[in-house]
Design a protein around this motif. Structure first.
Motif, PDB file in Angstrom:
ATOM      1  N   GLN A   1     -13.258  13.826  37.005  1.00  0.00           N
ATOM      2  CA  GLN A   1     -13.045  14.126  38.414  1.00  0.00           C
ATOM      3  C   GLN A   1     -13.864  15.353  38.813  1.00  0.00           C
ATOM      4  O   GLN A   1     -13.846  16.368  38.098  1.00  0.00           O
ATOM      5  CB  GLN A   1     -11.565  14.405  38.676  1.00  0.00           C
ATOM      6  N   PRO A   2     -14.579  15.294  39.933  1.00  0.00           N
ATOM      7  CA  PRO A   2     -15.329  16.484  40.384  1.00  0.00           C
ATOM      8  C   PRO A   2     -14.378  17.586  40.821  1.00  0.00           C
ATOM      9  O   PRO A   2     -13.215  17.333  41.156  1.00  0.00           O
ATOM     10  CB  PRO A   2     -16.161  15.941  41.552  1.00  0.00           C
ATOM     11  N   SER A   3     -14.868  18.814  40.842  1.00  0.00           N
ATOM     12  CA  SER A   3     -14.023  19.971  41.150  1.00  0.00           C
ATOM     13  C   SER A   3     -13.437  19.893  42.559  1.00  0.00           C
ATOM     14  O   SER A   3     -12.286  20.291  42.778  1.00  0.00           O
ATOM     15  CB  SER A   3     -14.829  21.261  40.986  1.00  0.00           C
ATOM     16  N   LEU A   4     -14.202  19.373  43.524  1.00  0.00           N
ATOM     17  CA  LEU A   4     -13.688  19.289  44.887  1.00  0.00           C
ATOM     18  C   LEU A   4     -12.525  18.315  44.970  1.00  0.00           C
ATOM     19  O   LEU A   4     -11.545  18.560  45.687  1.00  0.00           O
ATOM     20  CB  LEU A   4     -14.803  18.875  45.858  1.00  0.00           C
ATOM     21  N   LEU A   5     -12.602  17.214  44.225  1.00  0.00           N
ATOM     22  CA  LEU A   5     -11.480  16.273  44.196  1.00  0.00           C
ATOM     23  C   LEU A   5     -10.257  16.940  43.575  1.00  0.00           C
ATOM     24  O   LEU A   5      -9.126  16.744  44.048  1.00  0.00           O
ATOM     25  CB  LEU A   5     -11.856  15.019  43.414  1.00  0.00           C
ATOM     26  N   ASN A   6     -10.451  17.739  42.527  1.00  0.00           N
ATOM     27  CA  ASN A   6      -9.331  18.458  41.925  1.00  0.00           C
ATOM     28  C   ASN A   6      -8.684  19.398  42.937  1.00  0.00           C
ATOM     29  O   ASN A   6      -7.456  19.558  42.963  1.00  0.00           O
ATOM     30  CB  ASN A   6      -9.813  19.248  40.706  1.00  0.00           C
ATOM     31  N   SER A   7      -9.500  20.016  43.785  1.00  0.00           N
ATOM     32  CA  SER A   7      -8.967  20.908  44.824  1.00  0.00           C
ATOM     33  C   SER A   7      -8.142  20.119  45.838  1.00  0.00           C
ATOM     34  O   SER A   7      -7.091  20.573  46.299  1.00  0.00           O
ATOM     35  CB  SER A   7     -10.102  21.649  45.520  1.00  0.00           C
ATOM     36  N   VAL A   8      -8.632  18.928  46.197  1.00  0.00           N
ATOM     37  CA  VAL A   8      -7.907  18.071  47.132  1.00  0.00           C
ATOM     38  C   VAL A   8      -6.556  17.677  46.556  1.00  0.00           C
ATOM     39  O   VAL A   8      -5.517  17.756  47.228  1.00  0.00           O
ATOM     40  CB  VAL A   8      -8.742  16.817  47.469  1.00  0.00           C
TER      41      VAL A   8
ATOM     42  N   ALA B   1      -6.088   8.566  50.767  1.00  0.00           N
ATOM     43  CA  ALA B   1      -6.616   7.302  50.263  1.00  0.00           C
ATOM     44  C   ALA B   1      -8.001   7.013  50.801  1.00  0.00           C
ATOM     45  O   ALA B   1      -8.890   6.552  50.076  1.00  0.00           O
ATOM     46  CB  ALA B   1      -5.653   6.163  50.623  1.00  0.00           C
ATOM     47  N   VAL B   2      -8.212   7.300  52.072  1.00  0.00           N
ATOM     48  CA  VAL B   2      -9.486   6.975  52.710  1.00  0.00           C
ATOM     49  C   VAL B   2     -10.591   7.932  52.293  1.00  0.00           C
ATOM     50  O   VAL B   2     -11.715   7.509  51.998  1.00  0.00           O
ATOM     51  CB  VAL B   2      -9.319   6.962  54.247  1.00  0.00           C
ATOM     52  N   ILE B   3     -10.303   9.225  52.233  1.00  0.00           N
ATOM     53  CA  ILE B   3     -11.386  10.170  51.946  1.00  0.00           C
ATOM     54  C   ILE B   3     -11.815  10.136  50.489  1.00  0.00           C
ATOM     55  O   ILE B   3     -12.923  10.545  50.150  1.00  0.00           O
ATOM     56  CB  ILE B   3     -11.019  11.610  52.346  1.00  0.00           C
ATOM     57  N   THR B   4     -10.963   9.627  49.588  1.00  0.00           N
ATOM     58  CA  THR B   4     -11.323   9.591  48.168  1.00  0.00           C
ATOM     59  C   THR B   4     -11.828   8.232  47.711  1.00  0.00           C
ATOM     60  O   THR B   4     -12.016   8.017  46.519  1.00  0.00           O
ATOM     61  CB  THR B   4     -10.114   9.996  47.299  1.00  0.00           C
ATOM     62  N   ARG B   5     -12.065   7.304  48.649  1.00  0.00           N
ATOM     63  CA  ARG B   5     -12.462   5.963  48.228  1.00  0.00           C
ATOM     64  C   ARG B   5     -13.881   5.916  47.683  1.00  0.00           C
ATOM     65  O   ARG B   5     -14.218   5.014  46.920  1.00  0.00           O
ATOM     66  CB  ARG B   5     -12.318   4.980  49.388  1.00  0.00           C
ATOM     67  N   ASP B   6     -14.728   6.881  48.065  1.00  0.00           N
ATOM     68  CA  ASP B   6     -16.097   6.925  47.548  1.00  0.00           C
ATOM     69  C   ASP B   6     -16.537   8.380  47.483  1.00  0.00           C
ATOM     70  O   ASP B   6     -16.919   8.978  48.483  1.00  0.00           O
ATOM     71  CB  ASP B   6     -17.038   6.112  48.440  1.00  0.00           C
ATOM     72  N   LEU B   7     -16.485   8.948  46.287  1.00  0.00           N
ATOM     73  CA  LEU B   7     -16.792  10.362  46.116  1.00  0.00           C
ATOM     74  C   LEU B   7     -18.280  10.661  46.224  1.00  0.00           C
ATOM     75  O   LEU B   7     -18.674  11.821  46.325  1.00  0.00           O
ATOM     76  CB  LEU B   7     -16.275  10.850  44.759  1.00  0.00           C
TER      77      LEU B   7
ATOM     78  N   ALA C   1     -14.893  15.687  54.609  1.00  0.00           N
ATOM     79  CA  ALA C   1     -13.541  15.132  54.755  1.00  0.00           C
ATOM     80  C   ALA C   1     -12.574  15.828  53.801  1.00  0.00           C
ATOM     81  O   ALA C   1     -11.423  16.116  54.161  1.00  0.00           O
ATOM     82  CB  ALA C   1     -13.558  13.627  54.487  1.00  0.00           C
ATOM     83  N   ALA C   2     -13.031  16.098  52.586  1.00  0.00           N
ATOM     84  CA  ALA C   2     -12.187  16.786  51.613  1.00  0.00           C
ATOM     85  C   ALA C   2     -11.852  18.201  52.082  1.00  0.00           C
ATOM     86  O   ALA C   2     -10.707  18.667  51.941  1.00  0.00           O
ATOM     87  CB  ALA C   2     -12.889  16.826  50.257  1.00  0.00           C
ATOM     88  N   GLU C   3     -12.823  18.881  52.635  1.00  0.00           N
ATOM     89  CA  GLU C   3     -12.586  20.248  53.121  1.00  0.00           C
ATOM     90  C   GLU C   3     -11.616  20.245  54.300  1.00  0.00           C
ATOM     91  O   GLU C   3     -10.775  21.146  54.427  1.00  0.00           O
ATOM     92  CB  GLU C   3     -13.912  20.891  53.499  1.00  0.00           C
ATOM     93  N   ARG C   4     -11.712  19.236  55.168  1.00  0.00           N
ATOM     94  CA  ARG C   4     -10.756  19.135  56.281  1.00  0.00           C
ATOM     95  C   ARG C   4      -9.347  18.876  55.750  1.00  0.00           C
ATOM     96  O   ARG C   4      -8.365  19.405  56.282  1.00  0.00           O
ATOM     97  CB  ARG C   4     -11.176  18.015  57.239  1.00  0.00           C
ATOM     98  N   PHE C   5      -9.254  18.063  54.717  1.00  0.00           N
ATOM     99  CA  PHE C   5      -7.947  17.750  54.129  1.00  0.00           C
ATOM    100  C   PHE C   5      -7.298  19.009  53.583  1.00  0.00           C
ATOM    101  O   PHE C   5      -6.106  19.266  53.802  1.00  0.00           O
ATOM    102  CB  PHE C   5      -8.119  16.713  53.011  1.00  0.00           C
TER     103      PHE C   5
END
Length: 476
Positions: A278-285, A315-321, A329-333
């Motif tokens: 998992q990338p670091s930004l996804l871990n932050s999300v 679900a929507v913002i993580t469908r394609d990293l 989108a991740a930063e807005r989340f």
């Protein structure tokens, strides 16, 4: 000798005759027309990311219009007997509109349902990218509840951007029986190479000759393989896709159904045993999501139901990293600190007029979630004109309902002021922004009203008595 020679010559002639027939038959077979090998095509119909919530009637109407992208894709699937993979977010959005859904949406929905589509989790969520948390295991049951559909019909389509050693086992434990995958990860999956060629051919702005693209797809699609249009709607020009599919199936090319792979550990062969962390930004999300769960648990005994909109967004913002849209989108989340206030909120009231020395001001609080919530309403005055007698009230609101409370206050002086109401959770944290209610205090109107009323009664009675006396004198 002569007889022997004649027998040898006869044998040679017979052999030559047989050879001649063999050559002739071989040439005849070579000239026979050959039909292309059947190919299966998966047609994903997935909504644009947006905010991840239910789609609006206007968006659905545009997509299901005769020239809309979803209509073009369904028409191609009907024409060539192709397999549709349908975003359950679309199904749920049309159902939520009910009788107010556009006529084109109802017609389109009937057509796509008749194709018996593969149903994808909300927004085509990548279940391999979602790590289990305290209240969310991202199960088929939870995704089914989000869309209001049977969880057993859901078929996830992992993007491959996150592949852990236990990804398949986790998918099975979450209650998914089937999944879609490419053959660069799983034997028997969708042809990854041919799908990339198809994706390039149908990309927005593509000018590559369609005939060349179709020839390349046919050469790459080995017998029995299936190919897929791009899952990301932003990478698909539906009009061009229709033209490419028409060229692909225009000369007798037959199709067959795309079959998902079975989610059984040990029952599906991994073609490449690689791990994608998992990338670091996804871990932050996901870390922010866990903190949101903790807050939801303080507000409701049903945090999973309370967080439904938050899960839809995730679900929507993580469908394609790998998408260009993922990072913003991740930063807005992560920065979204108003999501609770979007679920539980105070209704804004118009100006309230007080005509007495005390009054009960009504305030309405709504809960749009499917969970029961417990919050407090704190109310204060912005000036000394009025005094709030009960500054804080704890309330419980049932799912999808409103609660109306009254705030007792005492008038100190006449004039204009405001009451400020704030929702707080049981930990004392504010929910949403404070709401201001304008108040106009004219307490002396109560006395004036009473005097005018009784004065009017006295005048009316006096007039009546005088008329009665005059009538009796006239009769006398």
């Amino acid at each position: 000798m002569r007889a022997a020679a004649l027998r040898i010559l006869g044998a040679v002639a017979a052999a030559l005759t047989l050879v001649g027939f063999g050559v002739t038959d071989s040439r005849a077979d070579a000239t026979q027309p050959t039909s292309p090998a059947p190919v299966a095509v998966l047609v994903p119909i997935i909504a644009d990311a947006g905010d991840g919530q239910f789609l609006s009637a206007d968006d659905i109407a545009a997509e299901t219009a005769p020239d809309g992208d979803w209509s073009l894709l369904v028409s191609a699937a009907q024409r060539y007997n192709l397999t549709v993979a349908l975003d359950s977010r679309i199904i749920a959005s049309i159902a939520a509109l009910g009788d107010s859904a556009p006529e084109s949406a109802r017609t389109w929905n009937e057509a796509v349902t008749a194709l018996d589509p593969i149903v994808l989790p909300w927004g085509n969520a990548d279940v391999w990218a979602l790590t289990n948390s305290i209240h969310h295991q991202f199960t088929a049951e939870q995704f089914g509840a989000l869309a209001g559909i049977d969880p057993s019909t859901l078929v996830p389509w992992p993007s491959g951007n996150v592949v852990l050693p236990d990804s398949l086992g986790v998918t099975e434990s979450r209650g998914f029986a089937q999944f879609l995958g490419f053959d660069d990860q799983f034997v028997g999956g969708i042809n990854a190479i041919a799908s990339r060629t198809l994706g390039e051919a149908v990309a927005p702005g593509s000018t590559a000759p369609i005939a060349d693209a179709v020839a390349a797809i046919r050469s790459e699609a080995v017998v029995g393989s299936s190919i897929a249009l791009p899952a990301d709607p932003s990478q698909l020009d539906a009009t061009r896709a229709s033209a490419v599919l028409a060229a692909l199936f225009g000369n007798g090319q037959s199709s067959f159904t795309v079959s998902p792979l079975r989610v059984t550990v040990g029952g599906v062969t991994r073609s490449i045993h690689h791990v994608v962390e998992q990338p670091s930004l996804l871990n932050s999300v996901l870390g922010q999501f866990t903190r949101d769960e903790e807050r939801a648990a303080a507000i409701s005994d049903e945090p999973a139901a309370f967080m439904a909109n938050r899960v839809r967004e995730l679900a929507v913002i993580t469908r394609d990293l790998t998408s260009a849209d993922f990072e913003p989108a991740a930063e807005r989340f992560i920065a979204n600190n108003h999501w609770v206030g979007d679920v539980v909120s105070i209704s804004i009231a118009s100006e309230y007029t007080v005509l007495s020395n005390s009054a009960d001001v009504p305030i309405s609080i709504s809960n749009s979630s499917n969970a029961t919530v417990s919050v407090s309403v704190n109310v204060r005055s912005t000036s000394g004109i009025v005094q709030v007698d009960v500054p804080s009230q704890a309330i419980t609101i049932e799912p999808r309902s409103n609660v109306r409370i009254t705030v007792p206050m005492t008038v100190v002086a006449n004039g204009r002021t405001s009451l400020v109401a704030t929702l707080v959770d049981p930990d004392g944290n504010a929910i949403g922004s404070p709401v201001s209610f304008p108040i106009v205090v004219q307490a002396q109107w109560e006395i004036v009203t009473v005097v005018v009323f009784f004065g009017s009664v006295v005048v009316i009675m006096t007039i009546g008595i005088i008329r009665t006396i005059r009538r009796r004198r006239a009769l006398a």
